[in-house]
Design an enzyme around this catalytic site. Structure first.
Site, PDB file in Angstrom:
ATOM      1  CG  ASN A   6     -17.361  69.317 -42.880  1.00 34.56           C
ATOM      2  OD1 ASN A   6     -16.247  69.691 -43.231  1.00 34.56           O
ATOM      3  ND2 ASN A   6     -18.405  70.134 -42.800  1.00 34.56           N
ATOM      4  CE  LYS A   8     -18.418  71.772 -39.673  1.00 33.15           C
ATOM      5  NZ  LYS A   8     -19.528  72.423 -39.018  1.00 33.15           N
ATOM      6  CG  HIS A  96     -21.095  73.530 -44.747  1.00 33.11           C
ATOM      7  ND1 HIS A  96     -21.256  74.436 -43.744  1.00 33.11           N
ATOM      8  CD2 HIS A  96     -21.126  72.310 -44.166  1.00 33.11           C
ATOM      9  CE1 HIS A  96     -21.370  73.800 -42.590  1.00 33.11           C
ATOM     10  NE2 HIS A  96     -21.298  72.507 -42.816  1.00 33.11           N
ATOM     11  CD  GLU A  98     -19.539  75.632 -40.696  1.00 34.77           C
ATOM     12  OE1 GLU A  98     -18.546  75.165 -41.266  1.00 34.77           O
ATOM     13  OE2 GLU A  98     -20.071  75.099 -39.698  1.00 34.77           O
ATOM     14  CD  GLU A 164     -24.407  69.738 -42.812  1.00 35.86           C
ATOM     15  OE1 GLU A 164     -23.867  68.901 -42.088  1.00 35.86           O
ATOM     16  OE2 GLU A 164     -23.832  70.754 -43.226  1.00 35.86           O
ATOM     17  N   GLY A 170     -23.313  72.281 -35.005  1.00 34.29           N
ATOM     18  CA  GLY A 170     -22.428  72.639 -33.896  1.00 34.29           C
ATOM     19  C   GLY A 170     -23.128  73.095 -32.633  1.00 34.29           C
ATOM     20  CB  SER A 200     -25.785  68.345 -33.279  1.00 32.74           C
ATOM     21  OG  SER A 200     -25.391  69.694 -33.127  1.00 32.74           O
TER      22      SER A 200
HETATM   23  P1  PGA Z   1     -21.583  69.350 -36.626  1.00 33.27           P
HETATM   24  O1  PGA Z   1     -21.296  69.874 -38.095  1.00 33.27           O
HETATM   25  O2  PGA Z   1     -21.686  67.833 -36.714  1.00 33.27           O
HETATM   26  O3  PGA Z   1     -20.405  69.800 -35.811  1.00 33.27           O
HETATM   27  O4  PGA Z   1     -22.866  69.931 -36.180  1.00 33.27           O
HETATM   28  C1  PGA Z   1     -21.880  69.270 -39.212  1.00 33.27           C
HETATM   29  C2  PGA Z   1     -21.514  70.013 -40.472  1.00 33.27           C
HETATM   30  O5  PGA Z   1     -21.483  71.249 -40.438  1.00 33.27           O
HETATM   31  O6  PGA Z   1     -21.236  69.386 -41.508  1.00 33.27           O
END
Ligand code: PGA
Length: 249
Positions: A6, A8, A96, A98, A164, A170, A200
């Site tokens: 991903n 982003k 997601h 976000e 998640e 992150g 992460s």
């Molecule tokens: P991350 O993000 O691996 O940077 O924690 C995962 C995601 O949001 O899909």
């Protein structure tokens, strides 16, 4: 077994092309590669989906990071599921955290997106996960059950889920093996779909996480941005799942 990068809102066209060249060259050097385009997926930003799909569809699959909850019409800046399908993309990420948090996507909106995907034979990759407050107050399973009310149970076999935890995305914080096991087993008790872990995930912890029986793969953010880091995650996934590949169609 599915591993999704991903990206982003990262990488411009030059960076996307550099990554893909290096990644596919390095992937070719892995002997006994059991993973194929059903297992290795990339989710770049919209401007690059079509070109990547045309150039790499024999090796990888591609995932749109979002879609509109409207079918078509006067919605400036939106991208419809029909447009995504017309460039042969078969997966869309839905819900997601976000998007839920920064763009205020409600369950109502997410249900519309899921239904549009299913109507167009697109697999929705539905993300869910608790906040730190919900985890600390031991309400995480209730919160997750609530979030997953958006999943149409008559079509559960046409979806992919991704657990998640919001506090893990992150941050470098990862739930324990038992915590991941608890959530995945809980969700599998009422939804019959593959469940990926994300948050992460990196080349140091993926071994342990992919080895959890209830984990069907990973959704990787930060650690998918560099070819070497993502290659080592794919290499581990390949070793672990060599004899137990799960189809996603
Ligand atoms: P991350 O993000 O691996 O940077 O924690 C995962 C995601 O949001 O899909």
């Amino acid at each position: 077994m599915i591993v999704i990068a991903n990206w982003k809102m990262n990488k411009n066209k030059t960076e996307v092309n550099l990554f893909m060249n290096e990644f596919s060259n390095k992937l070719n050097q892995i002997e006994t590669l059991s993973l194929n385009k059903k297992n290795i997926l990339f989710s770049p930003s919209f401007p690059f989906l079509s070109e990547l799909q045309s150039s790499y569809s024999d090796k990888f699959s591609f995932v749109a990071q979002n879609c509109s909850h409207h079918k078509y019409g006067a919605y400036t800046g939106e991208v419809s599921v029909d447009m995504i399908k017309s460039i042969n993309i078969n997966y869309v990420m839905i819900g997601h955290s976000e998007r839920r948090i920064y763009f205020g996507e409600s369950s109502e909106i997410l249900i519309k997106k899921i239904n549009l995907c299913l109507d167009n034979d697109i697999t929705p990759i539905v993300c869910f996960g608790e906040s730190i407050e919900e985890r600390k107050s031991n309400n995480h399973l209730d919160a997750i059950k609530n979030q997953l009310n958006i999943v149409p149970l008559n079509n559960q076999n046409k979806l992919i889920l991704a657990y998640e935890p919001i506090w893990s995305i992150g941050t470098g914080l990862v739930p324990s093996v038992n915590e991941i096991k608890e959530v995945h087993s809980f969700v599998k008790s009422f939804i019959n779909a593959p469940i990926l872990y994300g948050g992460s995930l990196n080349n140091k912890n993926c071994d342990e996480i992919f080895n959890i029986h209830e984990v069907d793969g990973g959704l990787v953010g930060g650690a998918s941005l560099e070819p070497d880091s993502f290659i080592s995650i794919i290499t581990k996934a390949n070793e672990i799942f060599k004899n137990s590949i799960k189809d996603v169609d």
